[in-house]
Scaffold this motif. Structure first.
Motif, short mmCIF file in Angstrom:
data_model
loop_
_atom_site.label_atom_id
_atom_site.label_comp_id
_atom_site.label_asym_id
_atom_site.label_seq_id
_atom_site.Cartn_x
_atom_site.Cartn_y
_atom_site.Cartn_z
N ASP A 32 0.57 -1.55 0.47
CA ASP A 32 -0.16 -0.05 0.33
C ASP A 32 0.82 0.87 0.07
OD1 ASP A 32 -2.81 -0.54 -0.43
OD2 ASP A 32 -3.21 -0.84 1.60
N ARG A 33 1.97 1.35 -0.59
CA ARG A 33 2.94 2.26 -0.65
C ARG A 33 2.80 3.02 -1.93
NH1 ARG A 33 5.43 6.53 -1.13
NH2 ARG A 33 7.68 6.86 0.02
N LYS A 34 1.81 4.21 -2.36
CA LYS A 34 1.99 5.15 -3.62
C LYS A 34 3.62 6.16 -3.74
CE LYS A 34 -3.01 4.94 -3.30
NZ LYS A 34 -3.74 5.60 -3.97
N PHE A 35 3.38 5.97 -5.02
CA PHE A 35 4.74 6.92 -4.70
C PHE A 35 4.48 7.90 -6.46
CE2 PHE A 35 6.96 2.91 -3.89
CZ PHE A 35 7.67 3.51 -3.20
N THR A 36 4.74 9.07 -6.08
CA THR A 36 4.46 10.01 -6.77
C THR A 36 5.49 10.34 -7.52
OG1 THR A 36 6.22 12.00 -5.60
CG2 THR A 36 3.67 11.27 -4.53
N ALA A 37 5.20 11.20 -8.54
CA ALA A 37 5.92 11.03 -9.97
C ALA A 37 7.33 11.52 -9.62
CB ALA A 37 5.50 12.34 -10.65
N GLU A 38 7.32 12.88 -8.98
CA GLU A 38 8.55 12.52 -8.22
C GLU A 38 9.31 11.77 -8.01
OE1 GLU A 38 5.94 14.45 -7.00
OE2 GLU A 38 5.73 16.28 -8.24
N GLU A 39 8.80 10.80 -6.87
CA GLU A 39 10.03 10.12 -5.79
C GLU A 39 9.78 8.49 -7.40
OE1 GLU A 39 7.52 9.17 -1.60
OE2 GLU A 39 6.23 8.97 -3.70
N ILE A 40 8.77 9.16 -8.13
CA ILE A 40 8.93 7.37 -9.46
C ILE A 40 10.42 7.83 -10.04
CG2 ILE A 40 8.67 6.86 -11.84
CD1 ILE A 40 5.81 7.36 -9.98
N ALA A 41 10.87 9.67 -10.75
CA ALA A 41 12.15 9.89 -10.78
C ALA A 41 13.24 10.27 -10.68
CB ALA A 41 11.37 11.59 -11.52
N GLN A 42 12.60 9.75 -8.84
CA GLN A 42 14.49 10.30 -8.36
C GLN A 42 14.65 8.40 -8.46
OE1 GLN A 42 13.09 11.39 -4.62
NE2 GLN A 42 13.81 13.68 -5.09
N LEU A 43 13.57 7.27 -7.74
CA LEU A 43 13.54 6.47 -8.17
C LEU A 43 14.53 5.50 -9.29
CD1 LEU A 43 11.11 5.01 -6.56
CD2 LEU A 43 12.75 4.89 -5.50
N SER A 44 13.96 6.14 -10.35
CA SER A 44 14.85 5.94 -12.12
C SER A 44 16.42 5.61 -11.48
CB SER A 44 13.61 6.81 -12.88
OG SER A 44 13.87 7.96 -12.65
N LYS A 45 16.51 6.90 -11.29
CA LYS A 45 17.94 7.33 -11.73
C LYS A 45 18.99 6.61 -10.31
CE LYS A 45 16.59 11.91 -12.81
NZ LYS A 45 16.43 13.27 -12.14
N ARG A 46 17.85 5.96 -9.70
CA ARG A 46 19.17 5.77 -8.42
C ARG A 46 20.40 4.29 -9.41
NH1 ARG A 46 16.80 3.31 -3.37
NH2 ARG A 46 17.77 1.57 -3.68
N ASP A 47 21.41 4.00 -8.66
CA ASP A 47 22.39 3.46 -9.61
C ASP A 47 21.94 1.92 -9.49
OD1 ASP A 47 24.36 4.98 -10.18
OD2 ASP A 47 25.34 4.41 -8.26
#
Length: 91
Positions: A72-87
């Motif tokens: 039940d954790r929702k990720f916003t567009a900003e969080e999604i963009a940050q996660l996409s940059k993870r190594d």
């Protein structure tokens, strides 16, 4: 890192890893949630697949969507963009 408690000591795991294969669903950010929230999912897949899907959208449309990850954790567009940059992002 998973966002749901393990069965041992009932504490969230915090090993620095992110579970990219966890199940997830794409939702409109304004879908209202509620009892029938699961039925409002627009797309389902692994968390990594949905992050890729959102990042492939035009930047102006990304804010209209959230990813709901198992637990039940929702990720916003900003969080999604940050996660996409993870190594460790497999995308």
């Amino acid at each position: 890192m998973t966002d749901h408690p393990s069965t041992f000591h009932a504490q969230p795991e915090d090993d620095g890893k992110f579970d990219w294969d966890d199940r997830a669903s794409l939702h409109r950010a304004d879908d209202g949630g509620g009892v029938l929230d699961a039925m409002k999912g627009l797309r389902r897949g692994s968390f990594a697949e949905l992050v890729n899907h959102v990042m492939a959208m035009p930047e102006s449309e990304r804010g209209d969507y959230v990813i709901q990850k198992a637990g039940d954790r929702k990720f916003t567009a900003e969080e999604i963009a940050q996660l996409s940059k993870r190594d460790d992002f497999p995308g």
